[in-house]
Design a protein around this motif. Structure first.
Motif, PDB file in Angstrom:
ATOM      1  N   THR A  73       6.764  -2.664  -1.678  1.00 46.52           N
ATOM      2  CA  THR A  73       5.653  -1.965  -1.036  1.00 46.52           C
ATOM      3  C   THR A  73       6.122  -1.255   0.225  1.00 46.52           C
ATOM      4  O   THR A  73       7.009  -1.764   0.913  1.00 46.52           O
ATOM      5  CB  THR A  73       4.508  -2.939  -0.667  1.00 46.52           C
ATOM      6  N   PRO A  74       5.539  -0.108   0.497  1.00 45.67           N
ATOM      7  CA  PRO A  74       5.750   0.455   1.832  1.00 45.67           C
ATOM      8  C   PRO A  74       4.895  -0.321   2.829  1.00 45.67           C
ATOM      9  O   PRO A  74       3.890  -0.922   2.451  1.00 45.67           O
ATOM     10  CB  PRO A  74       5.256   1.896   1.687  1.00 45.67           C
ATOM     11  N   VAL A  75       5.309  -0.328   4.069  1.00 44.38           N
ATOM     12  CA  VAL A  75       4.524  -0.991   5.106  1.00 44.38           C
ATOM     13  C   VAL A  75       3.479  -0.003   5.607  1.00 44.38           C
ATOM     14  O   VAL A  75       3.785   1.149   5.909  1.00 44.38           O
ATOM     15  CB  VAL A  75       5.418  -1.459   6.270  1.00 44.38           C
ATOM     16  N   PHE A  76       2.245  -0.467   5.680  1.00 47.71           N
ATOM     17  CA  PHE A  76       1.151   0.342   6.192  1.00 47.71           C
ATOM     18  C   PHE A  76       0.388  -0.499   7.209  1.00 47.71           C
ATOM     19  O   PHE A  76      -0.137  -1.565   6.860  1.00 47.71           O
ATOM     20  CB  PHE A  76       0.225   0.788   5.057  1.00 47.71           C
ATOM     21  N   ARG A  77       0.406  -0.067   8.441  1.00 46.37           N
ATOM     22  CA  ARG A  77      -0.277  -0.782   9.519  1.00 46.37           C
ATOM     23  C   ARG A  77       0.133  -2.241   9.600  1.00 46.37           C
ATOM     24  O   ARG A  77      -0.702  -3.144   9.729  1.00 46.37           O
ATOM     25  CB  ARG A  77      -1.785  -0.640   9.394  1.00 46.37           C
ATOM     26  N   GLY A  78       1.420  -2.482   9.477  1.00 45.09           N
ATOM     27  CA  GLY A  78       1.961  -3.825   9.653  1.00 45.09           C
ATOM     28  C   GLY A  78       1.807  -4.742   8.464  1.00 45.09           C
ATOM     29  O   GLY A  78       2.029  -5.946   8.579  1.00 45.09           O
ATOM     30  N   SER A  79       1.443  -4.210   7.299  1.00 44.86           N
ATOM     31  CA  SER A  79       1.219  -5.054   6.133  1.00 44.86           C
ATOM     32  C   SER A  79       1.541  -4.269   4.865  1.00 44.86           C
ATOM     33  O   SER A  79       2.021  -3.149   4.916  1.00 44.86           O
ATOM     34  CB  SER A  79      -0.240  -5.514   6.110  1.00 44.86           C
ATOM     35  N   TYR A  80       1.268  -4.896   3.719  1.00 48.35           N
ATOM     36  CA  TYR A  80       1.378  -4.180   2.452  1.00 48.35           C
ATOM     37  C   TYR A  80       0.206  -3.212   2.355  1.00 48.35           C
ATOM     38  O   TYR A  80      -0.767  -3.310   3.084  1.00 48.35           O
ATOM     39  CB  TYR A  80       1.383  -5.126   1.256  1.00 48.35           C
ATOM     40  N   THR A  81       0.291  -2.290   1.418  1.00 50.84           N
ATOM     41  CA  THR A  81      -0.798  -1.324   1.254  1.00 50.84           C
ATOM     42  C   THR A  81      -2.003  -2.004   0.592  1.00 50.84           C
ATOM     43  O   THR A  81      -1.869  -3.029  -0.082  1.00 50.84           O
ATOM     44  CB  THR A  81      -0.355  -0.134   0.380  1.00 50.84           C
TER      45      THR A  81
END
Length: 168
Positions: A66-74
């Protein structure tokens, strides 16, 4: 090649030398469509989404990337695993991969992804792999250190998969 592609190719290379075939079953949550994004539960989901869920639930190894989005998984990544049966991944080896804008996102592996798969009672591999945007030229992974971590992670799981693949 992106991080997930590198992991899959390394897995193929290592297991291929041991005579184990690696299936090319991938689930890209961004391509599952409205039948996935609008699903609140498994009841009544489209057949293609059900197939994707069953592919993951029945896998001998899950490479969770997963890419990181806002410090978490999407959100799409999490929504997919919200639909996976709670006990389907018990004792399934899971390789954790994540990409982010910088090294400060690397903790997502230990603080977000590992607990998610702990809920499923999955066997997360000790070595997880993170790559930052500086490790890529566009979508091509260039950093040899990241390649080395992928090789280390695959070496960890190769013997487990080999043992599971051999006839009893």
């Amino acid at each position: 090649m992106g991080l997930a592609d590198v992991a899959l190719q390394t897995l193929r290379d290592v297991l291929g030398r041991r005579g184990i075939r690696v299936a090319d079953t991938r689930v890209d949550v961004y391509r599952l469509g409205a039948g996935f994004t609008g699903a609140l539960d498994r009841e009544g989901i489209e057949p293609s989404v059900e197939t994707a869920l069953r592919d993951v639930e029945n896998a001998d190894l899950v490479i969770a990337a997963t890419p990181v989005f806002r410090g978490s998984y999407t959100g799409m990544f999490k929504h997919f695993f919200d639909l996976v049966d709670q006990y389907a991944l018990a004792n399934t080896p899971v390789l954790l991969l994540a990409t982010g804008g910088g090294d400060h996102h690397a903790l997502v592996l230990e603080h977000v992804l590992r607990p998610l798969f702990g809920f499923f009672q999955a066997m997360t591999l000790p070595v997880a792999v993170f790559a930052s945007s500086g490790d890529f030229d566009g979508t091509v992974l260039l950093n040899p250190r990241v390649y080395g971590r992928v090789e280390l992670a695959i070496a960890d799981v190769a013997s487990v998969l080999e043992e599971r693949a051999s006839p009893a």
